[in-house]
Design an enzyme around this catalytic site. Structure first.
Site, PDB file in Angstrom:
ATOM      1  N   GLN A  60       0.851  -1.186   0.000  1.00  0.00           N
ATOM      2  CA  GLN A  60       0.000   0.000   0.000  1.00  0.00           C
ATOM      3  C   GLN A  60       0.889   1.239   0.000  1.00  0.00           C
ATOM      4  O   GLN A  60       1.691   1.430   0.917  1.00  0.00           O
ATOM      5  CB  GLN A  60      -0.877  -0.011   1.252  1.00  0.00           C
ATOM      6  CG  GLN A  60      -1.823   1.181   1.375  1.00  0.00           C
ATOM      7  CD  GLN A  60      -2.797   1.005   2.525  1.00  0.00           C
ATOM      8  OE1 GLN A  60      -2.595   0.158   3.393  1.00  0.00           O
ATOM      9  NE2 GLN A  60      -3.853   1.790   2.548  1.00  0.00           N
ATOM     10  N   GLY A  61       0.753   2.077  -1.035  1.00  0.00           N
ATOM     11  CA  GLY A  61       1.581   3.291  -1.133  1.00  0.00           C
ATOM     12  C   GLY A  61       0.752   4.530  -0.877  1.00  0.00           C
ATOM     13  O   GLY A  61       0.398   5.275  -1.798  1.00  0.00           O
ATOM     14  N   TYR A  62       0.415   4.747   0.375  1.00  0.00           N
ATOM     15  CA  TYR A  62      -0.372   5.931   0.760  1.00  0.00           C
ATOM     16  C   TYR A  62       0.536   6.961   1.436  1.00  0.00           C
ATOM     17  O   TYR A  62       0.742   8.053   0.956  1.00  0.00           O
ATOM     18  CB  TYR A  62      -1.500   5.543   1.727  1.00  0.00           C
ATOM     19  CG  TYR A  62      -2.810   5.110   1.080  1.00  0.00           C
ATOM     20  CD1 TYR A  62      -2.841   4.492  -0.154  1.00  0.00           C
ATOM     21  CD2 TYR A  62      -4.024   5.313   1.745  1.00  0.00           C
ATOM     22  CE1 TYR A  62      -4.044   4.087  -0.728  1.00  0.00           C
ATOM     23  CE2 TYR A  62      -5.237   4.916   1.174  1.00  0.00           C
ATOM     24  CZ  TYR A  62      -5.246   4.310  -0.056  1.00  0.00           C
ATOM     25  OH  TYR A  62      -6.440   3.909  -0.606  1.00  0.00           O
ATOM     26  N   SER A  63       1.088   6.596   2.623  1.00  0.00           N
ATOM     27  CA  SER A  63       1.829   7.574   3.433  1.00  0.00           C
ATOM     28  C   SER A  63       3.106   8.035   2.756  1.00  0.00           C
ATOM     29  O   SER A  63       3.748   7.289   2.020  1.00  0.00           O
ATOM     30  CB  SER A  63       2.198   6.949   4.786  1.00  0.00           C
ATOM     31  OG  SER A  63       1.055   6.713   5.545  1.00  0.00           O
ATOM     32  N   SER A 122       4.372  -1.539   4.389  1.00  0.00           N
ATOM     33  CA  SER A 122       4.450  -2.903   4.917  1.00  0.00           C
ATOM     34  C   SER A 122       4.780  -3.869   3.787  1.00  0.00           C
ATOM     35  O   SER A 122       4.278  -3.717   2.676  1.00  0.00           O
ATOM     36  CB  SER A 122       3.118  -3.297   5.554  1.00  0.00           C
ATOM     37  OG  SER A 122       2.873  -2.489   6.672  1.00  0.00           O
ATOM     38  N   GLU A 128     -11.136  -1.319   4.530  1.00  0.00           N
ATOM     39  CA  GLU A 128     -10.179  -1.555   5.607  1.00  0.00           C
ATOM     40  C   GLU A 128     -10.917  -1.528   6.947  1.00  0.00           C
ATOM     41  O   GLU A 128     -10.720  -2.371   7.805  1.00  0.00           O
ATOM     42  CB  GLU A 128      -9.091  -0.475   5.580  1.00  0.00           C
ATOM     43  CG  GLU A 128      -8.029  -0.674   6.645  1.00  0.00           C
ATOM     44  CD  GLU A 128      -6.822   0.234   6.438  1.00  0.00           C
ATOM     45  OE1 GLU A 128      -6.951   1.234   5.710  1.00  0.00           O
ATOM     46  OE2 GLU A 128      -5.768  -0.082   7.003  1.00  0.00           O
ATOM     47  N   GLU A 184      -6.027   9.984  17.463  1.00  0.00           N
ATOM     48  CA  GLU A 184      -6.501  11.373  17.368  1.00  0.00           C
ATOM     49  C   GLU A 184      -7.363  11.570  16.121  1.00  0.00           C
ATOM     50  O   GLU A 184      -8.399  12.247  16.169  1.00  0.00           O
ATOM     51  CB  GLU A 184      -5.295  12.325  17.355  1.00  0.00           C
ATOM     52  CG  GLU A 184      -4.582  12.442  18.703  1.00  0.00           C
ATOM     53  CD  GLU A 184      -3.824  11.175  19.109  1.00  0.00           C
ATOM     54  OE1 GLU A 184      -3.395  10.413  18.210  1.00  0.00           O
ATOM     55  OE2 GLU A 184      -3.671  10.938  20.313  1.00  0.00           O
TER      56      GLU A 184
END
Lengths: 337, 395
Positions: free
Chosen positions: B129-132, B164, B247, B379
């Site tokens: 997964q290439g999000y952050s 990951s 998710e 948060e």
């Protein structure tokens, strides 16, 4: 698996909610604070006519023949609206206790009158220094490990003043004898305590939910620093955490009702889980409600303190969170490793 | 209200339980190594995925037309519980199976579905997964990895982080910025990138537990066919949020794990010396153990309420944030309790003769600390609850 209520159960809940919205407004609760008896026979009559008072009484005795699961949503509404009358003592504990342990004569004498709204019954269990609504027609007292069903002619009542003045508390002296004896079974006393604790947990969820709703509504309109305070993250996070606790408490409370209704082996522990969790959740809702209302919430004029005081009383009755945690720990460590 | 499984669900549970019992040896063989070691160790985990796939247990909720068995969310939860009870290996392709697969079923082209779904299912393609990005964490929409169109291709430059399985990935689904002039939630595109493409560099990131389960992924002039866009160009945020819904919806974390940790904590407290006796004699320990029982039990019940709603076909909503906030914070408290019961012994790491469980409690505790950060920090979850459940105004 179906962990939800039926449409009939929700319908009854909505009907009771509508009734209490009309008959048990904050003004009506304040009237109970101020009046001599603190009780409204008219409101009790309306609840009886709806079948709520006799909800747990068998049909053969004129009741609705329903169980703890049917009742739990009603108790939540009683908590939400701060109902002064002893629905918990009469319908959640007293009447089922008479049905379970009373002689045929006792049941035939009392249950139809209770279901009809003509008589009330209350309970004074071990560990409590007072009896709520001890002016009831029949008082079930736990003394020296035995349960007695006592009528007013054998009782001497000393009124006590509660901080929540809608609660009518008494110290009670009773002339007990073989003729008042209801049960000497420790299992029955425990059963009564479990029912009282679980029912109190249901009311606590109602009280906490009402305080959360009031506070959310307040922070949506109150402005400081030129903006609504509900837009501040510090405020939002407190309320998000409170919602999580209150909604999680519902899971525990609803399951406890089901476990008691089905007399499951874990029913006592389920009642303790519900009472401990709901007490803590209400404590948090109580704290944040006043904190976020600020000064106005600290006034006698604002209605918030009616909920703050009921919530605090219910937190502490029929075992506070720590007592129930001790009960759970004893059970965990008594189980073979 | 009832807590009995339906006949169909009970049969499913029995089938799954029997299958795990039959595969005891393979489970132990797989768990004897850590996939993070790579090579043969990783291949054992791939073989385990294939065994699940061949038994029809790889992706039970996928529709039959895509190779699943069209199972309900309740059955997925049953499988998750049995999986934990069987102590089965970590799933190495959960990002493909749980997140990308369902997203492609909704937004993918027929070619994308035909190309990728069978390979995900058979574990022929490992997905990342290439999000952050280094400067786009909780504020995901501020991502800056650029994709510039040249004919039938996009040219991608930038960096992803906390990826990951990055060292093992064959493919990565990414969010890239295709229109820098647009407001930040616009101008993002959801792009599938072959990780074997020229210009991709993967650098392992060593985590605080010393392992390298995630990585940084660098993109330098990586050429990606336009046909790899999922959904519409510049409309990737819609696809990204749909994926997040899968998710969260699929992420009702199984209560069995927490029940087992609690059981182990109780057992630990019964034998860990404390003063003249054991930790279980200490009223403070007993109080916290009881509170942990309460919290794990309430979690289990809350999941059952949520499953009842899902089983009726209600879509998972922002309430999923309540679930994630609850379990992640509870898990930290559970592991902290274990360390407190161990006392000074808790800090003894792997290889120390006096360490409990070879330092495993500390490792679990560290991992728990990640769980309040990943998949939306506590948060961020509280912001979602406040704004989307309670309806409080945005700043």
């Amino acid at each position: 698996m179906d962990f939800d209520f039926s449409s009939e159960q929700y319908l009854l809940r909505d009907t009771v909610r509508d009734l209490l919205r009309r008959e048990c407004t904050p003004g009506a609760v304040r009237a109970a604070w101020a009046s001599e008896s603190g009780r409204s026979p008219e409101r009790w009559r309306k609840l009886a006519d709806l079948g709520v008072v006799g909800l747990t009484v068998a049909e053969e005795h004129g009741g609705a023949g329903m169980d703890e699961v049917d009742l739990v949503l009603i108790l939540e509404e009683a908590g939400r609206s701060l109902l002064p009358e002893p629905l918990l003592e009469t319908t959640a504990v007293g009447a089922p206790l008479l049905a379970r342990s009373g002689s045929d004569t006792l049941r035939a004498e009392w249950l139809p009158r209770i279901a009809a709204g003509d008589a009330t019954v209350t309970v004074g269990l071990a560990g409590s220094p007072y009896v709520a609504d001890a002016t009831a027609d029949l008082v079930v007292l736990e003394r020296q490990g035995a349960l007695h069903a006592v009528t007013q002619d054998r009782l001497t009542l000393q009124p006590l003043r509660s901080v929540d003045r809608a609660r009518r508390l008494f110290s009670v002296t009773a002339e007990l004898g073989d003729d008042t004896l209801l049960s000497t079974s420790a299992a029955v006393a425990r059963w009564a305590f479990d029912h009282a604790a679980a029912a109190t947990a249901a009311e606590l969820v109602g009280v906490a939910g009402a305080m959360l709703d009031m506070t959310v509504a307040y922070v949506k309109q109150r402005e400081q620093f030129g903006r609504r305070i509900g837009s501040f993250q510090a405020v939002q996070h407190k309320l998000a955490e409170t919602l999580l606790l209150v909604d999680s408490a519902r899971s525990a409370v609803y399951y406890a009702a089901w476990a008691l209704a089905n007399d499951t082996p874990d029913a006592s522990i389920a009642a303790s889980v519900a009472k401990a969790y709901a007490s803590d959740a209400e404590r948090r809702a109580n704290a944040e409600a006043l904190q976020l209302h600020g000064g106005i919430g600290f006034t006698w004029e604002h209605d918030l303190h009616l909920w703050l005081k009921r919530g605090k009383a219910l937190e502490l009755q029929y075992g506070d969170a720590d007592l129930h945690r001790r009960r759970i720990a004893d059970w965990i460590y008594a189980t073979a490793g | 209200m009832n807590f009995e499984l339906s006949g169909e669900d009970a049969a499913f549970r029995d089938e799954v339980r029997a299958w795990f019992a039959d595969h005891r040896e393979q489970i132990e063989h797989t768990r004897a190594v850590d996939w993070e070691a790579g090579g043969e160790a990783f291949e054992r985990y791939r073989a385990w995925e294939r065994a699940l796939f061949e038994a029809g247990l790889g992706a039970v909720t996928w529709p039959v037309e895509y190779g699943g068995r069209g199972a309900s969310m309740v059955q997925q939860a049953i499988l998750n519980e049995e999986y934990t009870l069987a102590d089965a290996p970590n799933r190495i392709n959960r990002l493909g199976l749980g997140l990308l697969g369902p997203t492609l079923m909704v937004y993918g082209t027929p070619e994308q579905k035909a190309r990728h779904l069978p390979r995900i299912l058979a574990c022929d393609e490992i997905w990342c997964q290439g999000y952050s990005e280094p400067n786009a964490g909780s504020d995901l929409a501020s991502l800056r990895t650029r994709a510039v169109r040249e004919g039938d291709e996009f040219v991608v430059n930038g960096q992803k982080i906390w990826t990951s399985l990055g060292r093992f990935g064959d493919w990565i689904f990414t969010l890239v910025r295709t229109d820098p002039a647009a407001p930040k939630h616009k101008g993002i595109t959801f792009l599938l990138v072959d990780m074997h493409s020229p210009g991709i560099e993967v650098r392992p990131l060593i985590q605080i537990d010393g392992s390298a389960r995630f990585a940084e992924v660098f993109f330098t002039d990586v050429r990606v066919p336009v046909a790899n866009v999922v959904g519409r160009v510049d409309d990737g945020w819609t696809v990204a949020m749909a994926l997040l819904g899968f998710e969260r919806g699929g992420g009702l974390y199984g209560p069995a794990l927490f029940n087992r940790i609690l059981r182990d904590v109780v057992e630990l407290s019964r034998r860990e010396p404390r003063g003249e006796g054991v930790a279980a004699d200490d009223p403070d320990v007993r109080r916290r153990v009881a509170q942990s029982y309460i919290e794990t039990r309430v979690y289990e019940l809350t999941v059952q309420r949520a499953l009842t709603r899902l089983a009726r076909g209600e879509a998972p909503g922002p309430e999923a944030s309540l679930n994630k906030l609850y379990w992640s914070e509870m898990k930290v408290r559970l592991d902290e309790l274990a360390l407190d019961i161990l006392g000074p012994r808790a800090e003894l790491g792997p290889g120390s003769p006096q360490a409990e469980n070879d330092g495993g409690w500390y490792g679990d505790y560290l991992y728990a600390r990640a769980s309040t950060i990943f998949a939306g920090t506590s948060e961020v979850q509280k912001n979602i609850i406040a704004q989307r459940v309670l309806g409080l105004p945005r700043e």
